[in-house]
Scaffold this active site. Structure first.
Site, PDB file in Angstrom:
ATOM      1  N   PRO A 256      12.105 -86.043  60.406  1.00 51.68           N
ATOM      2  CA  PRO A 256      13.476 -85.645  60.753  1.00 51.68           C
ATOM      3  C   PRO A 256      14.480 -86.738  60.431  1.00 51.68           C
ATOM      4  CG  PRO A 256      12.301 -86.324  62.728  1.00 51.68           C
ATOM      5  CD  PRO A 256      11.313 -86.421  61.594  1.00 51.68           C
TER       6      PRO A 256
ATOM      7  N   CYS B 267      42.527 -89.827  44.797  1.00 51.87           N
ATOM      8  CA  CYS B 267      43.179 -89.000  43.788  1.00 51.87           C
ATOM      9  C   CYS B 267      42.274 -87.885  43.305  1.00 51.87           C
ATOM     10  CB  CYS B 267      43.607 -89.878  42.615  1.00 51.87           C
ATOM     11  SG  CYS B 267      44.637 -91.232  43.148  1.00 51.87           S
TER      12      CYS B 267
ATOM     13  N   TYR C 114      29.314 -80.288  49.897  1.00 48.14           N
ATOM     14  CA  TYR C 114      28.524 -79.153  50.397  1.00 48.14           C
ATOM     15  C   TYR C 114      29.371 -78.101  51.105  1.00 48.14           C
ATOM     16  CZ  TYR C 114      24.799 -82.734  50.246  1.00 48.14           C
ATOM     17  OH  TYR C 114      23.933 -83.730  49.895  1.00 48.14           O
TER      18      TYR C 114
END
Ligand SMILES: *Cc1c(COP(=O)(O)O)cnc(C)c1O
Length: 426
Positions: free
Chosen positions: A274, A355, A316
């Site tokens: 994990p 930017c 994501y």
């Protein structure tokens, strides 16, 4: 559950006001709660205790050596994916015998370093890699242990960038190929291939893909054992979800409830890897509001943290709950919900100074009114936050702070301008 809560209208990490940390360490800064980190580790350990597993914390989710040390002291093993992570694991005091090493492109140097360290298992991603490790181990006259990473061909229903267990992926080998790999290499005396490794993706927010993957792995183990191979280890990987929506813990007990019965009494050492489910809720990112800008109907809140500090929203489409550190007592959220819409809130985009129009931390979010100088906290930023930082736009990396009870300390200093050009000196 975590240790970030509002008291009298101000965010605290354990017993330290977040505002005090921002004053001392500046912004942007990642703030970690030791109690939350340990609690999430302990929960997984308790949920899977009957299997007596090795819980290998996935260093890539949050790699600060001070956090590694806290977990190593707790008995955690480590899951590493590079020589650099192995270096961190060892510096953090991890027991080498409890280190697993995955990754599709291990270099000879990295393999030698792992052999030198005496790690527990190489997680093998291809025949070519296995042949190479056999050659290196034979040269050195040593014996190492390995587990073959198998693609169970399940769909973890996660983002396409983080799905790793389907058949067409660069990771591991498919189940039919696995049989042939054992036929060819499974009796090698130098690399003892006695385990299987699964890691199906991340985050996997339901138990079903694990159950399906483990069932397939157990069937393969049955076949391999029947063919005379010794299989004593099953590494079920990581990817357990962290709760980005509310302040509830990952449901370690719920995963365990379905996974433990499958693995009990199978004569297998069980390994878990994990990362996010331990580190995600243990960290927040503090940022300061620079400007508030109106553009057409849209209001932009421009802060001093950017995609260079937390890239998950841009990379994501990840949604992190975000809220002022001092929202006033009228706007204290009881639960963390992105759609939280209290009276007096307005819809804004929270963006950084880089930017790129992809440089945002949150889009179309209802926030209480904020102004220049206010602090914002981006929650659940412990995992895949600082570790993915970059220097784009020559932005020095943020500071990291660890809170333990009513004390806090800087565990990584903020970078400065000379740090940016240091490796360029000739
Ligand atoms: C990234 C990774 C993990 C950890 O994933 P989390 O979602 O952070 O739990 C575990 N094992 C391997 C092989 C990985 O690549």
């Amino acid at each position: 559950m975590d240790s970030f809560e509002y008291r009298q209208g101000e965010l605290f990490c354990e017993d330290v006001p977040a505002g005090q940390i921002a004053e001392a360490a500046g912004t942007p800064t990642f703030v970690y709660s030791a109690a939350t980190l340990i609690e999430h580790y302990d929960r997984i350990a308790a949920a899977f205790a009957v299997l007596r597993p090795i819980i290998c914390y996935s260093i890539k989710s949050c790699q600060n050596i001070h956090l590694i040390r806290l977990l190593a002291e707790r008995g955690a093993g480590m899951d590493v994916v590079s020589g650099g992570e192995l270096f961190r694991a060892l510096k953090g005091g991890a027991d080498p015998a409890r280190i697993v090493y995955a990754g599709v492109g291990k270099t000879d140097r990295e393999i030698h370093e792992a052999i030198d360290a005496g790690i527990g298992w190489f997680n093998i991603e291809s025949e070519a890699e296995l042949a190479n490790i056999i050659a290196l181990a034979t040269d050195r006259n040593v014996v190492v242990r390995a587990a073959l990473r198998v693609n169970p061909d399940v769909d973890p229903k996660t983002h396409r960038h983080t799905s790793t267990g389907k058949k067409e992926t660069k990771f591991g080998v498919d189940i039919e190929r696995a049989r042939r790999v054992f036929d060819e290499f499974g009796r090698n005396p130098r690399v003892r291939l006695t385990g299987l490794h699964l890691h199906i993706g991340s985050p996997v927010n339901t138990v079903a893909p694990y159950v399906e993957a483990i069932r397939k792995a157990l069937a393969l183990i049955g076949d391999l054992r029947a063919a005379g191979f010794t299989i004593d280890t099953l590494d079920i990987g990581g990817g357990f979800g962290a709760d980005y929506e509310t302040d509830q813990a990952p449901f370690a007990a719920e995963y365990a409830q379905h996974i433990v019965p499958l693995l009990k009494d199978q004569g297998l050492h069980v390994i878990l890897e994990p990362g996010r489910s331990i580190s995600a809720n243990a960290g927040v990112l503090l940022a300061r509001v620079l400007y508030v800008k109106q553009a057409g109907d849209k209001q932009f809140v421009i802060v001093d943290a950017a995609m260079t500090d937390l890239i998950r929203p841009a990379l994501y489409d990840a949604s992190h709950f975000l809220w002022p550190v001092r929202p006033g007592t009228d706007h204290v959220p009881a639960r963390r919900r992105h759609d939280l819409r209290m009276p007096g809130c307005r819809m804004v985009d929270v963006v950084g100074p880089v930017c790129e129009s992809g440089d945002f931390l949150a889009r179309e979010r209802y926030l209480p009114p904020v102004q220049r100088g206010d602090l914002l906290a981006v929650f659940t930023a412990g995992a895949y936050g600082f570790v993915m930082a970059s220097h784009y736009n020559s932005r020095p990396n943020a500071a990291e702070v660890l809170v333990e009870g009513n004390a806090y300390r800087i565990i990584r200093r903020r970078e400065n301008y000379p740090d940016l050009i240091e490796p360029e000196k000739s």
